[in-house]
Design an enzyme around this catalytic site. Structure first.
Site, short mmCIF file in Angstrom:
data_model
loop_
_atom_site.label_atom_id
_atom_site.label_comp_id
_atom_site.label_asym_id
_atom_site.label_seq_id
_atom_site.Cartn_x
_atom_site.Cartn_y
_atom_site.Cartn_z
N GLU A 99 -66.33 33.59 30.49
CA GLU A 99 -66.53 32.99 29.34
C GLU A 99 -67.23 34.02 28.28
O GLU A 99 -68.24 34.51 28.80
CB GLU A 99 -67.14 31.49 29.35
CG GLU A 99 -67.02 30.55 28.41
CD GLU A 99 -65.57 30.26 28.63
OE1 GLU A 99 -64.80 30.62 27.44
OE2 GLU A 99 -65.17 29.44 29.19
N HIS A 100 -66.86 34.02 27.20
CA HIS A 100 -67.54 34.87 26.18
C HIS A 100 -67.50 36.53 26.61
O HIS A 100 -68.04 37.02 26.41
CB HIS A 100 -69.17 34.64 25.98
CG HIS A 100 -69.12 33.38 25.00
ND1 HIS A 100 -69.10 33.32 23.77
CD2 HIS A 100 -69.51 32.14 25.34
CE1 HIS A 100 -69.34 32.10 23.26
NE2 HIS A 100 -69.57 31.37 24.44
N SER A 121 -51.05 16.41 8.79
CA SER A 121 -51.36 16.17 10.11
C SER A 121 -51.59 14.74 10.42
O SER A 121 -52.26 14.05 9.81
CB SER A 121 -52.65 16.97 10.37
OG SER A 121 -53.28 16.46 11.49
N LEU A 143 -60.99 22.98 23.93
CA LEU A 143 -59.89 23.15 24.60
C LEU A 143 -58.76 23.73 23.70
O LEU A 143 -57.67 23.73 24.01
CB LEU A 143 -59.08 21.83 25.10
CG LEU A 143 -60.35 21.20 25.81
CD1 LEU A 143 -59.64 19.44 26.08
CD2 LEU A 143 -60.47 21.69 27.28
N GLU A 151 -58.02 33.47 12.79
CA GLU A 151 -59.48 32.89 13.23
C GLU A 151 -60.49 33.85 12.56
O GLU A 151 -61.55 33.33 12.03
CB GLU A 151 -59.54 33.07 14.75
CG GLU A 151 -60.34 32.12 15.33
CD GLU A 151 -59.86 30.69 15.55
OE1 GLU A 151 -60.61 29.47 15.41
OE2 GLU A 151 -58.72 30.23 16.00
N ASP A 167 -58.02 32.74 23.64
CA ASP A 167 -57.44 31.18 23.15
C ASP A 167 -55.91 31.25 22.87
O ASP A 167 -55.29 30.68 23.46
CB ASP A 167 -58.15 30.56 22.29
CG ASP A 167 -59.61 30.28 22.54
OD1 ASP A 167 -59.97 30.62 23.63
OD2 ASP A 167 -60.38 29.71 21.49
P1 ADP Z 1 -61.42 23.96 19.05
O1 ADP Z 1 -60.63 25.07 19.07
O2 ADP Z 1 -62.23 24.07 20.39
O3 ADP Z 1 -60.40 22.73 19.16
P2 ADP Z 1 -62.17 24.66 16.65
O4 ADP Z 1 -63.40 24.22 15.78
O5 ADP Z 1 -61.82 26.22 16.64
O6 ADP Z 1 -62.31 23.78 18.10
O7 ADP Z 1 -61.02 24.11 15.92
C1 ADP Z 1 -61.02 22.90 15.56
C2 ADP Z 1 -60.39 22.77 14.05
O8 ADP Z 1 -59.00 23.12 14.09
C3 ADP Z 1 -60.45 21.16 13.12
O9 ADP Z 1 -61.58 21.22 12.46
C4 ADP Z 1 -59.35 21.30 12.26
O10 ADP Z 1 -59.73 22.16 11.22
C5 ADP Z 1 -58.29 22.20 13.28
N1 ADP Z 1 -57.44 21.17 13.83
C6 ADP Z 1 -57.32 20.98 15.06
N2 ADP Z 1 -56.33 20.32 15.43
C7 ADP Z 1 -55.89 19.73 14.37
C8 ADP Z 1 -54.89 18.83 13.97
N3 ADP Z 1 -54.41 17.95 15.05
N4 ADP Z 1 -54.56 18.34 12.88
C9 ADP Z 1 -55.20 19.13 11.65
N5 ADP Z 1 -56.07 20.07 12.18
C10 ADP Z 1 -56.74 20.35 13.16
MG MG Z 2 -60.89 26.90 18.35
#
Ligand code: ADP
Ligand code: MG
Length: 387
Positions: free
Chosen positions: A33-34, A67, A127, A162, A174
């Site tokens: 991790e990291h 979404s 996740l 990203e 990821d």
């Molecule tokens: P992780 O990747 O761990 O889930 P992140 O902060 O990197 O967390 O990504 C989450 C972001 O991705 C949300 O804030 C949103 O902007 C976008 N996202 C994730 N899933 C969805 C979805 N189903 N619909 C729209 N945006 C989403």
């Molecule tokens: Mg993420």
């Protein structure tokens, strides 16, 4: 989530029939991790929780996104619009980045499309919902426009999305895990060279349980970028005497010998984690090949401890999940996964103890934190694809 339902929701959203349905998985990470942005090793796997997408082509140049997980309207932009979105439309950046970078290389992406997405993967839970949607966009454009881009390049474009559209200086783990995933296997990936190997996740009587903290509003992104910078500064100091490009090139002994060059307590701890965690990932995959599950469990526990003391990215929610897990019967190991601060943890638990495990850890968590954790049994699946 079933295909007919998704196609129906597409019709309700866009008033016409959708064409194809895709799935892009989230990921767990067994260990490492990291370490990805430090040129070390990771050991992730794609999971059956992820994001579905229904695609329909358009004659014009508009992209229209909806979404099913966001309370809002259709987000619309032109395929050649490369501006970074802000506010409510922020989530569109994950798609926009992929479109932008693929169009830089492939000029046959010459018309727009509608896209309906729906996730059964909680967002912001460590996740990797973000990589799941980037790789969803990548695989859709690859398949629909018949691009000869390979999957590793899609992962690289996801990382760039990203970094440049979202502002998170994350590594490639990821996206690589989401797009390169293989059923029932984890990917042992060297993030320095991008060499990788699939190892069957042979856990015998054990299974992996995912535990989400459900912690709201973490400020994980700025802390993440701090860690990236601290590791970079430590590396620069080591480079005064060592001919290395990344912390991942160092074994524990060499790091120890040259650690006197890092005259900053915080940087020393961050670098020590990056080096020791990479070594743990290498040792754990060797233990996996030897079938030594107990050793993997101990290394997973040690990973959490290092993320707690040296990297300082755990927090009381993740610590509570890991520490409560360690106390349960039939647990080989448990640790936080992902960026940290909130998000999720994993535990490797004996199958016939799984229910008791969830009950006990769930109760400890609720008593200590004040709200519930969520438990998921996910399968390990193939990477992003049309379904
Ligand atoms: P992780 O990747 O761990 O889930 P992140 O902060 O990197 O967390 O990504 C989450 C972001 O991705 C949300 O804030 C949103 O902007 C976008 N996202 C994730 N899933 C969805 C979805 N189903 N619909 C729209 N945006 C989403
Ligand atoms: Mg993420």
């Amino acid at each position: 989530m079933n295909k007919d339902e998704l196609l129906k929701e597409y019709v309700e959203t866009f008033g016409e029939k959708g064409q194809d349905v895709f799935f892009s998985p989230g990921r767990i990470n067994v260990i490492g991790e990291h370490t990805d942005y430090n040129g070390g090793h990771v050991f992730p796997a794609a999971i059956s929780l992820g994001v579905y997408g229904v695609y329909g082509p358009r004659d014009d140049k508009k992209v229209r996104l909806f979404s099913g997980n966001v309370n809002g309207n259709i987000v619309e932009f032109d395929i050649d619009d490369t501006t970074v979105e802000k506010g409510e439309r922020f989530w569109a950046n994950y798609f926009k980045g992929m479109i932008t970078y693929l169009r830089e290389k492939y000029d046959n992406i010459d018309h727009g499309f509608n896209l309906y997405i729906k996730a059964n993967l909680p967002s912001g839970s460590g996740l990797s919902s973000s990589a799941a949607i980037e790789m969803l966009m990548g695989i859709i454009l690859k398949d629909e426009f018949k691009l000869d881009v390979d999957r590793v390049n899609l992962a690289k474009m996801g990382q760039r999305t990203e970094n440049e559209f979202v502002g998170l200086n994350s590594g490639i783990m990821d996206q690589f895990a989401c797009i390169m995933g293989k059923k029932d296997s984890a990917i042992f990936l060297d993030c320095n060279t991008l060499e990788y190997e699939y190892l069957p996740l042979e856990l015998g009587n054990y299974e992996i349980i995912i535990m989400a903290t459900n912690k709201p509003h973490t400020l994980a992104d700025s802390a993440y970028n701090d860690r990236v910078r601290e590791c970079h500064d430590a590396l620069t100091k080591l480079q005064e005497k060592l001919d290395i490009k990344a912390l991942g090139e160092l074994d524990n002994d060499t790091f120890d010998e040259y650690s006197y060059l890092i005259n900053d307590k915080t940087e020393l701890k961050r670098a020590r984690h990056a080096v020791s965690e990479n070594q743990r990932a290498i040792r754990a995959t060797k233990a996996m090949k030897d079938g030594d599950l107990e050793k993997i469990g101990r290394l997973i526990n040690a990973s959490h401890i290092s993320l707690h003391y040296d990297y300082e990215v755990t927090g009381k929610e993740l610590d509570t999940l890991a520490e409560a897990s360690w106390k349960q019967d039939g647990v080989l190991g448990a640790r936080m996964i992902g960026g940290g601060f909130g998000g999720s943890a994993i535990a490797i638990v004996k199958k016939d103890k799984a229910e008791e495990f969830k009950k006990n850890v769930g109760k400890t968590y609720r008593d200590k934190i004040g709200y519930d954790a969520s438990f998921y049994d996910a399968e390990i699946v193939d990477g992003s694809k049309m379904i």
